[in-house]
Design a protein around this motif. Structure first.
Motif, short mmCIF file in Angstrom:
data_model
loop_
_atom_site.label_atom_id
_atom_site.label_comp_id
_atom_site.label_asym_id
_atom_site.label_seq_id
_atom_site.Cartn_x
_atom_site.Cartn_y
_atom_site.Cartn_z
N GLU A 69 26.32 -21.85 35.31
CA GLU A 69 26.24 -23.25 34.91
C GLU A 69 24.85 -23.82 35.18
O GLU A 69 24.32 -24.60 34.38
CB GLU A 69 27.31 -24.05 35.65
N TYR A 72 22.46 -22.53 32.43
CA TYR A 72 22.68 -23.22 31.16
C TYR A 72 22.15 -24.65 31.20
O TYR A 72 21.60 -25.15 30.20
CB TYR A 72 24.16 -23.20 30.80
N LYS A 80 17.96 -16.81 24.79
CA LYS A 80 18.36 -16.00 25.93
C LYS A 80 17.53 -14.72 26.06
O LYS A 80 17.29 -14.24 27.17
CB LYS A 80 19.85 -15.64 25.83
N ASN A 121 27.45 -12.87 29.12
CA ASN A 121 27.19 -14.14 28.44
C ASN A 121 25.95 -14.08 27.55
O ASN A 121 25.43 -15.13 27.16
CB ASN A 121 27.05 -15.25 29.48
#
Length: 215
Positions: A69, A72, A80, A121
């Motif tokens: 978190e 992000y 990314k 992710n």
């Protein structure tokens, strides 16, 4: 206050059960020292009040999600594939690993699981890594050089095992990270220790709730 003083305060306030939240990542000499201070009070024998310790945080999936978190929240528009993530720990001498093997073993398990989560992710595994302040390799500057050679433009780094910002997270680790000379266009961002991020608090509360349910 020290753990023993906090327990005495809780007893004076009329507590009938004391849960000690272990806000450390691993089982180590630090957790042992805190438990020893409390055990010396003989609380249950003298007052009939049970003292329950939560498990350290190394296996908490919720704690790992707080790292994601934070990245992000700071990522912005950077793709990314141009991002690197470094998890930096303190490290301990090999002879300490003999006495407290859990310190390094649990920390590395936590970090590997965390890097797996970042890869799942969509972050490039080649741009995910661990480093150490002392005693072990690689050091942060060597990891930074590897990331730059991979062509990243933004490097996030964490004090992966520290629960709150202090000298290591705000001074020592940034100094080690900046020992590498970065080319123009590469940004390093210190995401610090765990601190009071809402998901970190929720992860600690979950550990407490586990013990309440078990007792």
């Amino acid at each position: 206050p020290r753990p023993d003083a906090a327990v005495i305060h809780a007893l004076n306030e009329g507590a009938d059960t004391i849960i000690v939240a272990t806000v450390f990542l691993t089982i180590s000499n630090h957790t042992a020292e805190g438990q020893h201070l409390i055990e010396e009070l003989h609380v249950e024998d003298r007052f009939g009040v049970p003292v329950i310790n939560t498990q350290p945080m190394w296996s908490s999936e919720m704690l790992r999600s707080a790292f994601l978190e934070k990245v992000y929240a700071a990522l912005g528009d950077t793709p990314k594939e141009e991002v690197a993530i470094a998890l930096v720990g303190h490290g301990q001498p090999d002879e300490w690993d003999v006495e407290w093997a859990t310190e390094t073993e649990q920390e590395m398990t936590f970090r590997e699981d965390l890097l797996d989560m970042f890869e799942a992710n969509g972050f490039n595994r080649e741009n995910l890594g661990s480093a150490w302040m002392s005693f072990k390799e690689p050091k942060p500057a060597a990891l930074m050089e590897k990331f730059v050679d991979n062509g990243v433009s933004k490097i996030f780094y964490f004090s992966a095992a520290i629960s709150a910002d202090a000298m290591h997270s705000q001074i020592d680790i940034p100094r080690l990270v900046e020992e590498y000379t970065y080319p123009a266009g590469v940004e390093t961002i210190n995401l610090g220790a765990w601190n009071n991020h809402p998901t970190v608090i929720a992860a600690i509360k979950a550990r407490i709730d586990e013990q309440r349910a078990a007792h």
